[in-house]
Each structure stands twice: as C-alpha cells, then as structure tokens.
Write an enzyme that holds these catalytic residues in place. Structure first.
Site, PDB file in Angstrom:
ATOM      1  CD  GLU A  51      41.927  47.655  42.634  1.00 14.07           C
ATOM      2  OE1 GLU A  51      42.393  46.591  42.746  1.00 14.07           O
ATOM      3  OE2 GLU A  51      42.030  48.544  42.698  1.00 14.07           O
TER       4      GLU A  51
ATOM      5  CD  GLU B  41      41.465  47.162  37.820  1.00 19.28           C
ATOM      6  OE1 GLU B  41      42.277  47.790  36.818  1.00 19.28           O
ATOM      7  OE2 GLU B  41      40.645  47.832  38.615  1.00 19.28           O
TER       8      GLU B  41
END
Length: 803
Positions: free
Chosen positions: A497, A420
């Site tokens: 994820e 991220e």
C-alpha cells in the site's frame, strides 16, 4: 515459491445464470421479487405474516446508500455518515414437484452483516462476516410444488464496525441451485498446473463429489479441457465408487500441449468441463474456467510472470461502487476495471476483505494480478464493533471458505492474511500469523502468503518475526525502501500500500509546492473552505507520499515486486483530511463518479505504451493571473507550449522528472501543447477558454444494453459552451428524466463533500461534470435520458438501444 506454477480458475456459476434444461445442474437467478423493510421483524419467518407494507425489490440491495447523510450517524465519518440499522428480506417462491429427489441449496455471495437465514420457519444458520460467501441446503425443509418462504435477517446496527463504507443488506447476488443427489460439492474443485511452458502444461484436477443418496453409487467421471473456441484439448475418464451419504475426492491428471498462456496483456482462458454419469445418465455438469501461467517472486529481481520480468502496477480498491453503494453489479465492476486497464494498471489489491465473484471473474477475464485479502483486524480491534468480536468463533471458517472460493482464479497470485494488523506490535502476532499461514497452506500451496505491514523495524514487528510470511508487504515509508535488501536480506518484498495523496477533480490551487495535510495526527492545517484539495499532485497525508514521489522510488528498486496505490478510485467514507460534510475519500486516482483526476494521465504515461499528452489546468482564469501549466507525456523528447499561437518554449523531462511545467500569465484564448520525438509531431492538445454555458453534452459508455434488469449504462454529463468547451466552474443543477427500457439508479459528481442523495432525480455538476447511471428495467424499449436545467440552458437527450 515453486517457479512453474499455474492455476485454473474455478468460477462456480455465472452471476446471471438461469436454469438450463439440457444440463443436470439447475442454477437459477434468485434475486427478484423480494420484500424488504427496515427494522426488526422476527415474525416474518411465519407463513401468515403480511408484507403488505413492505417494499418489493430486486437484489442486490444496499439500504444504507438510500439514506440521508447525518453528522450524528452512528456509522461516523469513516463510513460516510450514512445510516445502518437492521432490516429484513422475505421472498415467497415455489420449487417444482420434480425437484423432490434433488439437493436444493441457496447461495449468498455476501450479506452485510450478521445475517440469519430462515426457510419455512427453520433457521439455517448465521453468518456474522459481511464479506464471506456462503450457502445453505434447503431440501429437508422445502414444500415441493407448493409455496415456500425464505426470510433473511440482517443486523448492521452495532456501530461503528468498519473504517470504510460497508453498506447494509443483501448487497451481492443470490442463486438457487438444484442438483441430483450425486453432484460436485460446493467449491468442490481445486486445480493446479504443476508444470507450465509454451510447449506443455500438466493439469492436476481434484474434485469432491457428494453422494446424498441412502445407498452407495458407482459413477463415471469425465474431465474435459476445452479451449477458447470450445475445442476439446484433453480429457480423462474414470469409474468411481462413492459410499452412501459421503463425499469422495477424485484426482485426474491431464496434459495440454502448446497451451496459450494467461498474462496481463492476453488473459487467455480455457475451461474444465466436469460431467458425472450414473448408469449412462448425466447427473451433474460443472464448468471450471482455466488459465495457464507461472510466476515467481524474487528477492533481487522482483516479480516475473511466465518468465518475463513484470512490475506489479497495482491499485487498492474498496468494494463500493460509488453512487450504487455496495450493490454489486458486474457492469459497474467492468467499468472500473476498464478505466484502470486503460491507465496501464495490471494489478488489484482487494482491500481489506474478500471481494465479489464478479470482481474475481473480471480480473481473470481482463488480465489483472490480484492480491486477495482476508482481514483488516484479528483479535485486537480498530473500531468498537469490528470483526475482533467474531474472531475467535469465526476466523478459521471464514478464512477456509475464502481460500476455497478463490483459490482457482488464475488472477490470484498472493494471499494476504491481514492489513496493518494491531498484533504486529506484540508477541501474540507470532502465533496468530503462523496459524493463519498454516490454514492457507492446508488449502493452497501454490501462492505466497503475505500481510500488509506498517512497521519495518524488525524488533517491533512480531508478524515478521513469526517467519510465516513468504512475501513481505510494506505500507508507505517509501523513503526506507532502498535499505530493505540489507535489512531484510533474502526476503521477497512488495509495496502493498502506498501514496495516500489527496486531490479533488478539477480544483487547482496556486502556487505549487508539496505539503502534508495535516503534518501529523491531529494537527491543524490550512485547508480550503470548500473542503477541496488541489488536483496538482502536491498534497499528501502525513503518513504517505505524492504519486510522483512514490513512483520515482518504486521505478528505481528492481527488488521491489511492485506497488499498490492507495487508491484506484475514491470511495465512500474515510474523507481524510476533512471533517463533516466531507463524506468520501480524496485518495483516488479516479473520483467517486468514475471521472479521472489529472494524475491518471501521469500513470498512463508511465504504465502504458499508448502515446500520452495531457495538459492542465483548464483555461478560465483572471486576466494576468499566474497559472501553473503542467504536462504529462511519453513517447516524445519534448513538449512545446503555445498561448494564442505564441510559443512559450520547449521543455523536456530531466533526470527522473515525471512532468514538466510552465508558469503562464493568463490571457483568454487557446493553450496548445505539441509533443515531438526526433523533431516529428507525436500529439497535439488544446485547451480553450470557455464562454457562456450553452448546452448539456451527454456521452454514454455504451450504445446498447440488454433488457435483463441488470445491465447498466453510465452517462457522463458536461455543461459546455456553444463550441463544446467544458465550463470548468459550472455548478448547474441538472434534472434527469428516463423513459423506456431503463430507470435512473444513481447520480454523482465526484465532489467529496456533497450531501445530496446518490438516489436523487437531479444532480449538480461539479467543475462542469456529473454522471447519471441507468439500469435496464426489463422492457425491450429504447431508453431515453432527457436532461434540463432551471437557468435556460437548452435541454438535451440521448438514446440507448435495448436488446
């Protein structure tokens, strides 16, 4: 990605390896008899410095976990409100006089963070990154045959520096290594298997050899491949010349006929034995475990291992070990992985940093596919004092060392260069992604490079636009997966994820219904006054999904290589959605104490072949209260539910259902479920209304421990009635007394908002349960754990043998 790829595992040294007289290379445990003190003591590098008021301890050590939870802590909520600061470690040691002609190094598996190491007053170097393994040569500064002083400064004071609990100190293992001047270099082997099949495997073995002598040397290099029964199945011998004070790389190519392949069900390991001879004298020996396998990521068919279609059934893990904090212990890691393996999990994402050698070793031995991850941030920060401050000076060396250390593990099947990352959203992400991918591929070309992305709008995602990723990892937004084959045509895709659902073990709210806590960032929500979340799979983060929502989607998408659930275990820090006193996460399938939540059995019913029938909740409620009874099951056509012998009906999963349920008016007694297939009983499960707390039930996860000062035994403590039924709302405070060959090193009950110390000698059970962790103290005496309470429940004891 080349289809027929296999990798061998390089495990440089065992974590509990001691000097071995018959081998040229000496590896000693260097964890014992360190002195430690919180604070800043720069004079500790001096020989005449007194440590009279310092603690003596054994590494690995985490001082943060020993502290008190503090709402005003500089580490803030993300790191669980535990203290950080500065600390110094110091050790006096002697090396034999006959080591004078050897190369002597100290190896640190991880120090959090900003470490500086001194030997006899000389600085050996600094290492800001707390997750990177490193080593220093000591030879030129040592007093051979006399006392030496090693001192380590650890500075974890600048806070906040992480989005999760890090711990503080020398939290991984340390070794002292003495080798001859001719030796295999640090992380000096790189082994690939370019062709692998059931009939034959080719082995390409590269070894870097250091010659620290002042003159050139001629050596004989012997490479042997040994199977699991220690039988040699291949070898190569060559004569090499190595110049003075130089390093040389030698390549040996070998063949193994009819190799046993490494896979997640049978992770068969060989080993490569490297021996260096000078004038017929053995001067170095080096063992490299070896696993043969080949894998492939496909844009349409997902993932395959050894030619067999295989869904990656993974979880994300942070590095802490619950009540032990960040202290790394192979027995704690094995317990975590065993619970996950029994659930049906076959893959681990190392979130969001390099994990320990023990974790990598056990993933190889136990058969887990690994996504190995390097960074959570690049140049752009996520919190004030995170890795962005060290990026320019250290990212290249950190990434190179990370790849060199782990590139030979057969479990590793993808490199993640980031999670991220903020540069995803601006054009600087293009250049950095290409740079990092180039570094990875300069050291290993056998695995795809990926990054965990949050943005699936192509125009907004500059990491994707770099074109440098071999495998696209996407976090969350499961509802968009179905469009990916069109949007990202020809790309290989993985859910890197997913989920971020919330549960507290053993707590149940009625009525049912899926909801997000909160519905968006910063929004208020109608939470529970005791900082709990229902253990029904019905509450999720606003960015995530329930476990069932995600898995239903992944199951249907053949092109998706698999998924990594956030997370396998609860972890310290990041206690969304609650503020203080909540101090650990709610995301785990298993709680912080290692006690499974109910959703564990949903995965077990879907991810494993073992018969499963799990009904919940407990059966202690108010008369006529309406209770939702759920059942997870597999290998059956139907489940029939009975209350006190009366059938409440048969139910079967319809369409893509992952559970069945009944709404039942409570009456005390027995709730019983029977699963059947073709009319025949598969499993039966009963839940009884518990009576008055009568005794403490103790169950140890092993019956024998070694007297090596490292081995652990986890004891699950349950408050039960006279018939052995768990008291589901028990909250008694249990006192612990450990005698003999062990010591109490941690307690926990899995409650995410508990502020009692993990290092206390007592623990409140939460929803009937807690754990006590006992570590060998080195005495060869029977360990006895005795428990007692203040409310008249009979004391209990359990014995564990020591070898």
């Amino acid at each position: 990605m080349v289809k027929r790829i296999g990798i061998v595992l390089v495990l440089l040294i065992s974590t509990a390896c001691f000097a071995q007289a018959k081998k040229a290379r000496i590896v000693e445990d260097f964890n014992k008899n360190w002195n430690f003190k919180l604070g800043d003591y720069p004079q500790a590098i001096n020989a005449n410095f007194s440590t009279a008021d310092w603690r003596t301890l054994q590494l690995p050590h985490d001082w943060s976990i020993e502290g008190a939870f503090d709402k005003d802590s500089k580490t803030k909520q993300a790191q669980g409100f535990l203290p950080a600061g500065k600390g110094w470690y110091r050790k006096v040691f002697t090396v034999p006089a006959n080591w004078k002609n050897k190369t002597v190094s100290v190896e640190f598996d991880g120090v959090f963070k900003n470490s500086e190491v001194f030997i006899n007053g000389h600085s050996l170097g600094i290492r800001p990154n707390g997750y990177i393994s490193f080593a220093y040569e000591l030879s030129q500064y040592l007093n051979f045959g006399k006392a030496n002083i090693i001192a380590v400064k650890v500075d974890n004071d600048a806070q906040p520096n992480s989005r999760w609990y890090t711990g503080s100190g020398i939290y991984r293992n340390v070794r002292l290594v003495a080798s001859e001047k001719l030796h295999v270099a640090k992380w000096g082997t790189y082994v690939t298997t370019p062709e692998v099949s059931a009939e034959k495997a080719t082995v390409h073995f590269e070894v870097s050899i250091d010659n620290d002598n002042a003159s050139a040397k001629e050596i004989k290099l012997v490479t042997s491949i040994v199977n699991g029964n220690n039988v040699e199945v291949g070898n190569k011998i060559s004569t090499e010349k190595i110049g003075a004070k130089t390093s040389a790389k030698v390549i040996h190519n070998l063949t193994v006929n009819q190799p046993k392949l490494w896979n997640t069900e049978n992770p068969y390991l060989y080993k490569v034995v490297t021996k260096i001879y000078e004038n017929s004298k053995l001067v170095d020996n080096y063992e490299t475990p070896l696993g043969f396998r080949f894998f492939n990521f496909d844009a349409e068919k997902g993932f395959s291992l050894n030619g067999k279609p295989t869904k990656i059934l993974g979880v994300c893990l942070h590095h802490d070990n619950g009540a032990l904090g960040s202290v790394e212990n192979i027995h704690a890691v094995r317990r975590k992985l065993t619970l996950l393996k029994e659930m049906g999990c076959n893959a681990i994402r190392m979130s969001h940093n390099p994990h320990s050698l023990e974790m990598m070793q056990l993933c190889d031995e136990m058969g887990f596919i690994v996504q190995d991850e390097a960074f959570d941030v690049w140049k752009k920060k996520k919190v004030t004092n995170d890795y962005h401050k060290d990026w320019d000076a250290w990212h290249k060396q950190d990434l190179e060392d990370f790849i060199k250390r782990d590139r030979n593990h057969p479990s590793v099947m993808m490199w993640s260069i980031g999670n991220e990352i903020r540069e995803q959203f601006d054009s600087t992400g293009i250049a950095i992604t290409r740079e990092l991918a180039k570094i990875v591929k300069s050291l290993d070309t056998t695995r795809p490079v990926t990054s965990a992305l949050t943005e699936n709008v192509i125009e907004k995602n500059f990491i994707y636009q770099s074109g440098a990723l071999d495998l696209l990892g996407f976090n969350y937004k499961h509802e968009d997966y179905k469009d990916f084959p069109t949007k990202f045509k020809g790309q290989k895709i993985l859910a890197s994820e997913s989920v971020s659902a919330l549960e507290t073990r053993g707590h149940y709210d009625f009525p049912d219904g899926i909801k997000a806590w909160p519905t968006k960032y910063g929004a208020s929500f109608d939470g529970n006054a005791d900082w709990t979340v229902s253990a029904y799979d019905q509450v999720k983060s606003y960015w995530g999904a329930t476990h069932e929502e995600n898995w239903k989607t992944i199951k249907k998408q053949d092109f998706m290589a698999g998924t990594f659930i956030w997370t396998g275990f609860d972890y310290i820090g990041e206690p969304d959605p609650y503020p203080y006193p909540a101090r650990s996460s709610y995301f785990g399938i298993i709680d912080l104490a290692g006690l499974p939540k109910d959703v564990y059995y949903m995965y077990q019913s879907e991810w494993s072949a073992k018969p499963v029938l799990h009904i919940f909740p407990h059966w202690n409620w108010q008369k006529d209260q309406e209770v939702d009874v759920w059942a997870y099951y597999n290998n059956a056509d139907e489940v029939e539910l009975f209350l006190n012998g009366k059938s409440l009906g048969k139910k079967s999963k319809q369409n893509d259902d992952l559970h069945i349920s009944w709404r039942v008016k409570f009456e005390p007694g027995t709730l019983k479920a029977i699963s059947r297939k073709d009319g025949k009983v598969v499993l039966e499960k009963e839940i009884h209304t518990a009576g008055t707390a009568s005794k403490i039930d103790l169950k140890a996860d092993k019956n024998i421990v070694k007297n090596d000062t490292y081995d652990l035994v986890y004891v699950t403590v349950s408050v039960v009635d006279k018939d052995g039924n768990l008291i589901p709302n028990a909250n008694e405070l249990i006192r612990f007394e450990v005698t003999g060959g062990g010591k109490l090193v941690g307690v926990d009950n899995g409650y995410q908002a508990g502020l009692d110390s993990f290092k206390a000698s007592s623990c409140k059970v939460y929803n009937g349960k807690c754990i006590a962790i006992i570590q060998s103290n080195g005495k060869k005496e029977k360990i006895q754990l005795k428990t007692s309470t203040w409310n008249g429940i009979a004391p209990s004891t359990i014995d564990v043998k020591v070898e």
